[in-house]
Scaffold this active site. Structure first.
Site, PDB file in Angstrom:
ATOM      1  N   LYS A  26       0.825  -1.217   0.000  1.00 42.65           N
ATOM      2  CA  LYS A  26       0.000   0.000   0.000  1.00 42.65           C
ATOM      3  C   LYS A  26       0.858   1.267   0.000  1.00 42.65           C
ATOM      4  O   LYS A  26       0.558   2.226  -0.717  1.00 42.65           O
ATOM      5  CB  LYS A  26      -0.950   0.000   1.195  1.00 42.65           C
ATOM      6  N   ARG A  31       2.557   6.009  -3.258  1.00 41.41           N
ATOM      7  CA  ARG A  31       3.665   6.829  -3.727  1.00 41.41           C
ATOM      8  C   ARG A  31       3.855   6.725  -5.235  1.00 41.41           C
ATOM      9  O   ARG A  31       4.221   7.712  -5.888  1.00 41.41           O
ATOM     10  CB  ARG A  31       4.936   6.436  -2.982  1.00 41.41           C
ATOM     11  N   SER A 171       8.234   9.032  12.104  1.00 43.75           N
ATOM     12  CA  SER A 171       7.021   8.930  11.284  1.00 43.75           C
ATOM     13  C   SER A 171       7.403   9.038   9.815  1.00 43.75           C
ATOM     14  O   SER A 171       7.839  10.092   9.353  1.00 43.75           O
ATOM     15  CB  SER A 171       6.017  10.030  11.645  1.00 43.75           C
ATOM     16  N   GLN A 173       5.317   9.063   7.426  1.00 45.01           N
ATOM     17  CA  GLN A 173       4.341   9.932   6.766  1.00 45.01           C
ATOM     18  C   GLN A 173       4.760  11.391   6.864  1.00 45.01           C
ATOM     19  O   GLN A 173       4.699  12.128   5.868  1.00 45.01           O
ATOM     20  CB  GLN A 173       2.955   9.721   7.369  1.00 45.01           C
ATOM     21  N   ASP A 324       2.520  -1.152  11.849  1.00 48.58           N
ATOM     22  CA  ASP A 324       1.180  -1.604  11.493  1.00 48.58           C
ATOM     23  C   ASP A 324       0.918  -3.056  11.871  1.00 48.58           C
ATOM     24  O   ASP A 324      -0.227  -3.523  11.789  1.00 48.58           O
ATOM     25  CB  ASP A 324       0.950  -1.444   9.983  1.00 48.58           C
ATOM     26  N   LYS A 351      -3.460   6.005  15.035  1.00 44.26           N
ATOM     27  CA  LYS A 351      -3.757   5.294  13.796  1.00 44.26           C
ATOM     28  C   LYS A 351      -5.244   5.435  13.490  1.00 44.26           C
ATOM     29  O   LYS A 351      -5.921   6.357  13.959  1.00 44.26           O
ATOM     30  CB  LYS A 351      -3.313   3.837  13.914  1.00 44.26           C
TER      31      LYS A 351
END
Length: 442
Positions: A26, A31, A171, A173, A324, A351
């Site tokens: 994912k 990306r 992180s 993200q 995750d 999350k």
């Protein structure tokens, strides 16, 4: 409004067996669509995860001017070039995907137009300030609901100031959002991370022709730098199987006696394989076969057999490489011999749900003994009957799939309040498990 899909899962009557492939990674799928839209030329993507989260990213990049089509051979993206995206005519709905929302915020920050972003009820409850606070330093403006939540208006800038930012918490993200903003900024963008996080953004930027410098920091962590404005050149992408998705059939096979499965073509990026390392420490009968490089990423086949697992102490610095996978790891720990301690899980609180609290509730509802000390979770290990409870998933797909895995090895059936949103990240999950012999009845 999407209807709920409750599910009751009973123990598998036989070991899992066979060869399978999980959906595409994912993180790489998101990306590949974003960077291909920013590239000059046409990119072909094979193996893209066609779950709802990634499809929302495809829709967003179309709304921003990229031409994106798909057929049985894969996906084709005709890019616009860095700084050349167009103002969207409507609100960008990112569904349940925090990854898409946060990464796209970085791209939109350095484009000179206004856009509005929203998501489903779960995403609208999740914090965005960890991204918007640093991105405001580019000159972009962000208007959010109280608490930094979506919907959010973004007024980007065509003269973005490059950022130099040290992440307060590891992180991928936040790091990625800043690097993506830097593609259209005037000068050197620098991100320092205290612990190395998944580096798909860095790898894919290099794949599209961007120079990204990475160096170690004294005392640990990494410094990532790039200079903008830069150009991306279209490059074809092969998306490997998602290691986070592979975690569910993998752990199920380890927990169910007599299992023997092979999961083919799984991404083995070293910053994503913390779960595999941990399971091996627990005594898992797990081997990695046929290792190779595809599309710039390490790939291999996971061969797993039913195993007798033992408790483990997982260091906090491993968390970024398996953030995750903690819910399904906690399930494995509940079946292990002896206690396990999972350290440094503060990231789980932000999350799709408060995943730390929800994971604890999932286990406790099904007879496992669990304690929380600060950001550590201690699972006592198997000491009695497991299963028989009701799991409340809070629209979190990983909690739902972890509950399925727990039920397949449990003494009593496990009830799950909703599994509809599993399709957002793992389309065909139940069918894949049943093809291996799980015997899940909808």
């Amino acid at each position: 409004m999407q209807s709920t899909r409750p599910l009751t899962v009973s123990a598998s009557l036989q070991g899992l067996s066979g060869h399978t492939r999980v959906p595409g990674d994912k993180s790489i799928s998101h990306r590949s669509l974003m960077l291909a839209a920013l590239a000059e030329g046409t990119t072909q993507v094979r193996g893209l995860l066609e779950g709802e989260d990634v499809l929302r990213t495809a829709d967003a990049m179309r709304a921003l001017g990229a031409r994106i089509t798909s057929d049985e051979k894969g996906w084709t993206i005709e890019g616009k070039g860095v700084g050349q995206l167009s103002e969207p005519a409507d609100v960008l709905d990112m569904g349940n995907s925090g990854t898409a929302a946060r990464l796209l915020s970085g791209i939109l920050a350095s484009h000179p137009f206004t856009s509005i972003m929203t998501g489903d009820a779960s995403l609208r409850s999740r914090p965005m300030r960890r991204v918007t606070d640093p991105l405001s330093g580019t000159g972009a403006q962000f208007l959010t609901r109280d608490g930094g939540r979506l919907p959010m208006a973004i007024k980007g800038t065509g003269t973005a100031t490059p950022l130099s930012y040290r992440l307060p918490v590891a992180s991928a993200q936040v790091k990625s959002a800043i690097l993506l903003a830097g593609l259209n900024a005037q000068g050197r963008t620098v991100v320092e991370e205290p612990v190395a996080t998944r580096d798909h953004t860095e790898n894919m930027l290099r794949h599209f022709g961007v120079t990204v410098d990475v160096s170690p920091l004294e005392g640990g962590g990494r410094r990532i730098e790039l200079t903008g404005p830069t150009r991306l050149s279209a490059r074809d992408v092969i998306v490997p199987g998602d290691p986070s998705s592979a975690a569910f059939p993998l752990v199920a096979a380890l927990l169910i006696p007599g299992s023997d499965i092979v999961i083919e073509g799984v991404g083995l990026n070293p910053l994503r394989t913390g779960l595999f390392t941990t399971l091996l420490e627990m005594g898992a009968d797990l081997t990695i076969e046929n290792e190779r490089i595809e599309g710039g990423e390490k790939v291999g086949d996971l061969h797993a057999r039913g195993s007798h697992l033992k408790g483990v102490d997982v260091p906090a610095d491993r968390a970024p490489s398996m953030i995750d996978e903690y819910p399904v790891l906690a399930v494995a720990c509940a079946y292990a011999e002896g206690p396990s301690r999972l350290r440094g899980l503060e990231e789980l609180r932000v999350k799709e749900s408060d995943r730390l609290a929800a994971t604890v509730a999932l286990l406790e509802a099904n007879g496992a003994r669990v304690d929380v000390e600060g950001d550590d979770v201690i699972v006592a290990g198997r000491s009695g009957t497991l299963g028989g409870g009701i799991v409340r998933t809070h629209m979190d797909h990983r909690l739902a799939m972890s509950a399925v895995v727990l039920g397949l090895a449990a003494d009593r059936a496990v009830q799950i309040d909703d599994t509809a949103f599993i399709e957002t990240s793992f389309p065909g999950f139940v069918d894949l498990m049943n093809a291996l012999g799980a015997g899940i009845e909808a």
